[in-house]
Design a protein around this motif. Structure first.
Motif, PDB file in Angstrom:
ATOM      1  N   LYS A   6      -1.892  11.066   6.269  1.00 24.44           N
ATOM      2  CA  LYS A   6      -3.404  11.603   5.558  1.00 24.44           C
ATOM      3  C   LYS A   6      -2.854  12.218   4.135  1.00 24.44           C
ATOM      4  N   THR A   7      -4.407  12.265   3.784  1.00 20.37           N
ATOM      5  CA  THR A   7      -4.910  12.554   2.379  1.00 20.37           C
ATOM      6  C   THR A   7      -4.635  13.568   1.532  1.00 20.37           C
ATOM      7  N   GLN A   8      -4.166  13.299   0.494  1.00 17.89           N
ATOM      8  CA  GLN A   8      -3.792  14.449  -0.327  1.00 17.89           C
ATOM      9  C   GLN A   8      -4.599  15.526  -0.178  1.00 17.89           C
ATOM     10  N   LYS A   9      -5.812  15.796  -0.087  1.00 16.62           N
ATOM     11  CA  LYS A   9      -6.725  16.417  -0.062  1.00 16.62           C
ATOM     12  C   LYS A   9      -5.662  17.860   0.742  1.00 16.62           C
ATOM     13  N   GLU A  10      -6.226  16.876   2.047  1.00 15.03           N
ATOM     14  CA  GLU A  10      -5.854  17.092   3.394  1.00 15.03           C
ATOM     15  C   GLU A  10      -4.665  18.624   3.152  1.00 15.03           C
ATOM     16  N   ILE A  11      -3.554  17.651   2.887  1.00 13.72           N
ATOM     17  CA  ILE A  11      -2.304  18.782   2.976  1.00 13.72           C
ATOM     18  C   ILE A  11      -2.218  19.774   1.704  1.00 13.72           C
ATOM     19  N   ALA A  12      -3.116  19.634   0.818  1.00 17.10           N
ATOM     20  CA  ALA A  12      -2.718  20.528  -0.577  1.00 17.10           C
ATOM     21  C   ALA A  12      -3.972  21.786   0.372  1.00 17.10           C
ATOM     22  N   ASP A  13      -4.967  21.445   0.953  1.00 16.53           N
ATOM     23  CA  ASP A  13      -5.632  22.631   1.372  1.00 16.53           C
ATOM     24  C   ASP A  13      -4.456  23.094   2.568  1.00 16.53           C
ATOM     25  N   ALA A  14      -3.726  22.780   3.677  1.00 18.76           N
ATOM     26  CA  ALA A  14      -3.108  23.235   4.302  1.00 18.76           C
ATOM     27  C   ALA A  14      -1.864  24.490   3.841  1.00 18.76           C
ATOM     28  N   ALA A  15      -1.309  23.040   2.106  1.00 18.13           N
ATOM     29  CA  ALA A  15      -0.446  24.368   2.199  1.00 18.13           C
ATOM     30  C   ALA A  15      -0.695  25.640   0.545  1.00 18.13           C
ATOM     31  N   GLY A  16      -1.880  25.120   0.491  1.00 18.73           N
ATOM     32  CA  GLY A  16      -2.216  26.203  -0.231  1.00 18.73           C
ATOM     33  C   GLY A  16      -2.180  25.739  -1.867  1.00 18.73           C
ATOM     34  N   VAL A  17      -2.348  24.412  -2.268  1.00 20.47           N
ATOM     35  CA  VAL A  17      -1.806  24.033  -3.476  1.00 20.47           C
ATOM     36  C   VAL A  17      -2.423  22.932  -3.789  1.00 20.47           C
ATOM     37  N   THR A  18      -3.202  22.430  -5.000  1.00 18.03           N
ATOM     38  CA  THR A  18      -3.797  21.496  -5.113  1.00 18.03           C
ATOM     39  C   THR A  18      -4.180  20.024  -5.334  1.00 18.03           C
ATOM     40  N   GLU A  19      -4.113  19.180  -5.095  1.00 18.46           N
ATOM     41  CA  GLU A  19      -4.171  17.821  -4.988  1.00 18.46           C
ATOM     42  C   GLU A  19      -2.620  17.673  -6.292  1.00 18.46           C
ATOM     43  N   VAL A  20      -3.378  17.966  -6.967  1.00 17.77           N
ATOM     44  CA  VAL A  20      -2.895  17.416  -8.791  1.00 17.77           C
ATOM     45  C   VAL A  20      -0.951  17.991  -8.475  1.00 17.77           C
ATOM     46  N   THR A  21      -1.159  19.286  -7.728  1.00 19.27           N
ATOM     47  CA  THR A  21       0.905  19.559  -8.094  1.00 19.27           C
ATOM     48  C   THR A  21       1.422  18.601  -7.055  1.00 19.27           C
ATOM     49  N   ILE A  22       0.468  18.535  -5.303  1.00 16.09           N
ATOM     50  CA  ILE A  22       1.557  17.303  -4.303  1.00 16.09           C
ATOM     51  C   ILE A  22       2.341  16.007  -5.878  1.00 16.09           C
ATOM     52  N   ARG A  23       0.389  15.675  -5.903  1.00 12.35           N
ATOM     53  CA  ARG A  23       0.802  14.287  -6.683  1.00 12.35           C
ATOM     54  C   ARG A  23       2.343  14.890  -7.570  1.00 12.35           C
ATOM     55  N   ASN A  24       2.099  16.057  -8.418  1.00  9.39           N
ATOM     56  CA  ASN A  24       3.623  15.576  -9.446  1.00  9.39           C
ATOM     57  C   ASN A  24       4.614  15.548  -8.594  1.00  9.39           C
ATOM     58  N   ARG A  25       4.625  16.682  -7.848  1.00  8.19           N
ATOM     59  CA  ARG A  25       6.196  16.915  -6.912  1.00  8.19           C
ATOM     60  C   ARG A  25       6.362  15.181  -6.303  1.00  8.19           C
ATOM     61  N   TYR A  26       5.697  14.093  -6.638  1.00  7.84           N
ATOM     62  CA  TYR A  26       5.228  13.477  -5.266  1.00  7.84           C
ATOM     63  C   TYR A  26       6.096  12.363  -6.348  1.00  7.84           C
ATOM     64  N   ARG A  27       5.509  12.969  -7.411  1.00 10.00           N
ATOM     65  CA  ARG A  27       6.097  11.260  -8.046  1.00 10.00           C
ATOM     66  C   ARG A  27       8.121  11.628  -8.536  1.00 10.00           C
ATOM     67  N   GLU A  28       8.343  12.668  -8.415  1.00 10.41           N
ATOM     68  CA  GLU A  28       9.164  13.836  -9.262  1.00 10.41           C
ATOM     69  C   GLU A  28       9.965  13.035  -7.502  1.00 10.41           C
ATOM     70  N   LEU A  29       9.610  13.437  -7.368  1.00 19.24           N
ATOM     71  CA  LEU A  29      10.151  13.327  -5.762  1.00 19.24           C
ATOM     72  C   LEU A  29      10.826  11.886  -5.440  1.00 19.24           C
ATOM     73  N   LYS A  30       9.672  10.523  -5.912  1.00 20.34           N
ATOM     74  CA  LYS A  30       9.548   9.335  -5.428  1.00 20.34           C
ATOM     75  C   LYS A  30      10.868   8.390  -6.755  1.00 20.34           C
ATOM     76  N   ARG A  31      11.000   8.794  -7.732  1.00 19.37           N
ATOM     77  CA  ARG A  31      11.581   8.762  -8.679  1.00 19.37           C
ATOM     78  C   ARG A  31      12.919   8.711  -8.881  1.00 19.37           C
ATOM     79  N   GLU A  32      12.626  10.269  -8.654  1.00 17.41           N
ATOM     80  CA  GLU A  32      14.001  11.046  -8.327  1.00 17.41           C
ATOM     81  C   GLU A  32      15.458  10.105  -7.066  1.00 17.41           C
ATOM     82  N   LEU A  33      14.293  10.331  -6.189  1.00 16.27           N
ATOM     83  CA  LEU A  33      14.877   9.935  -5.062  1.00 16.27           C
ATOM     84  C   LEU A  33      15.101   8.605  -5.075  1.00 16.27           C
ATOM     85  N   GLY A  34      14.608   7.375  -5.084  1.00 17.97           N
ATOM     86  CA  GLY A  34      14.453   6.127  -5.845  1.00 17.97           C
ATOM     87  C   GLY A  34      13.633   5.600  -4.265  1.00 17.97           C
ATOM     88  N   LEU A  35      12.587   6.390  -3.922  1.00 18.82           N
ATOM     89  CA  LEU A  35      11.854   6.334  -3.112  1.00 18.82           C
ATOM     90  C   LEU A  35      11.165   4.429  -2.809  1.00 18.82           C
TER      91      LEU A  35
END
Length: 302
Positions: free
Chosen positions: A268-297
């Motif tokens: 799904k695009t970030q936008k779709e998820i962002a809308d559904a979750a009630g946050v912005t794409e930027v926030t998703i990106r920030n969390r996503y980056r953290e998750l990716k880094r910390e979990l070594g994905l």
DNA sequence: AAGACGAAAGTGGTTGA
DNA sequence: TCAACAACTTTCGTCTT
């Protein structure tokens, strides 16, 4: 509120609380009848205003038919001649005092409660909450009344705050935004009320676990159960790494769903998820980056 | 053309003196 | 009561598909 007689334009209106009517003193026209509550829906912004504006629960006419001259059973355990009375009688008097007092406040509580419960039911059904949750919410609301936490607040905002608390407590969290929308109360008002009652009642509401938002997100985005499981699994790891504290749970949940959807090839695009979750794409990106880094994905196909 | 990315500035709420 | 602060949003330019 009517302030002038529609017939003779006189402003000499008399409120007859016995009959529940407003009558023109000049021509006798009944301007309005069945007047239930003339109290304003006010909000107190400081303690001075509160003192000035506070009405003792329900409006005078139903609450105090005797115009405030309440009967009380005095505190001295003496009979009419001043002699001490037996301890057995004292105990009885104590109970009488107690119940006498209770009976007089019971009616205002009932009124408040019946308004509140219908509002609670309305909002709860829009939120899709099961009966059990409504029951606990109603119970919590009762506690608020008993502690006198309603006074000075809109019933609706207390109802909303109670629902918010119960939703979190039962692991079916709803965001303040959602509740604010349905209840027609401002988000910050609900937040403030929620904080107040949870403090006053010593509520121990757990921090919201982001994975509790996942099922609703995946459902809203029509994603498979696989994605849901994957996202929850990711979140479990994230929680154990302390990646969640201080972050908005919805943002974290959204990022996990984003990753999971990509991993499962249901992107799904970030936008779709962002809308559904009630946050912005930027926030998703920030969390996503953290998750990716910390979990070594390693996400090859992103 | 649309989505993803990230920097920078702005916003609203919390916290601690 | 006020300023510092963290989380989040908005906005915008650039890169990728």
């Amino acid at each position: 509120m009517v302030d002038k007689c529609p017939d003779c334009k006189s402003d000499k209106l008399v409120k007859d609380y016995e009959k529940g009517e407003i009558m023109c003193k000049n021509c006798g026209l009944i301007v309005a009848d069945n007047v239930v509550d003339t109290g304003p829906e006010w909000r107190a912004f400081d303690s001075e205003q509160r003192d000035k504006r506070a009405r003792g629960g329900a409006p005078i006419k139903y609450m105090r038919p005797n115009k405030g001259l309440v009967t009380e059973i005095d505190q001295y355990n003496r009979d009419i001649r001043g002699a001490k009375i037996s301890s057995k009688k004292q105990a009885q008097l104590y109970r009488m005092r107690k119940w006498h007092k209770r009976a007089s406040i019971a009616s205002s509580m009932e009124r408040n409660l019946s308004i509140a419960l219908s509002e609670l039911d309305r909002v709860a059904s829009y939120l899709g909450l099961p009966d059990a949750v409504r029951e606990s919410a109603a119970l919590l609301y009762r506690k608020c009344i008993e502690k006198g936490l309603i006074r000075g607040r809109l019933i609706e905002s207390v109802v909303a705050a109670v629902l918010y608390a119960i939703c979190r407590e039962t692991g079916k969290p709803r965001t303040l935004d959602e509740i604010a929308d349905l209840a027609g109360i401002e988000k910050k008002e609900i937040g403030r009320t929620y904080r107040f009652i949870s403090h006053e009642l010593g509520l121990r509401v757990p921090l919201t676990d982001p994975s509790q938002y996942v099922p609703r997100l995946t459902a809203a985005l029509k994603l498979s159960g696989q994605v849901q499981e994957k996202a929850i699994e990711l979140l479990k790891k994230a929680v154990s790494k302390g990646l969640v504290s201080g972050r908005g749970p919805t943002g974290v949940a959204a990022a996990a769903v984003y990753i999971a959807s990509a991993l499962a090839g249901e992107r799904k695009t970030q936008k779709e998820i962002a809308d559904a979750a009630g946050v912005t794409e930027v926030t998703i990106r920030n969390r996503y980056r953290e998750l990716k880094r910390e979990l070594g994905l390693k996400i090859a196909d992103l």
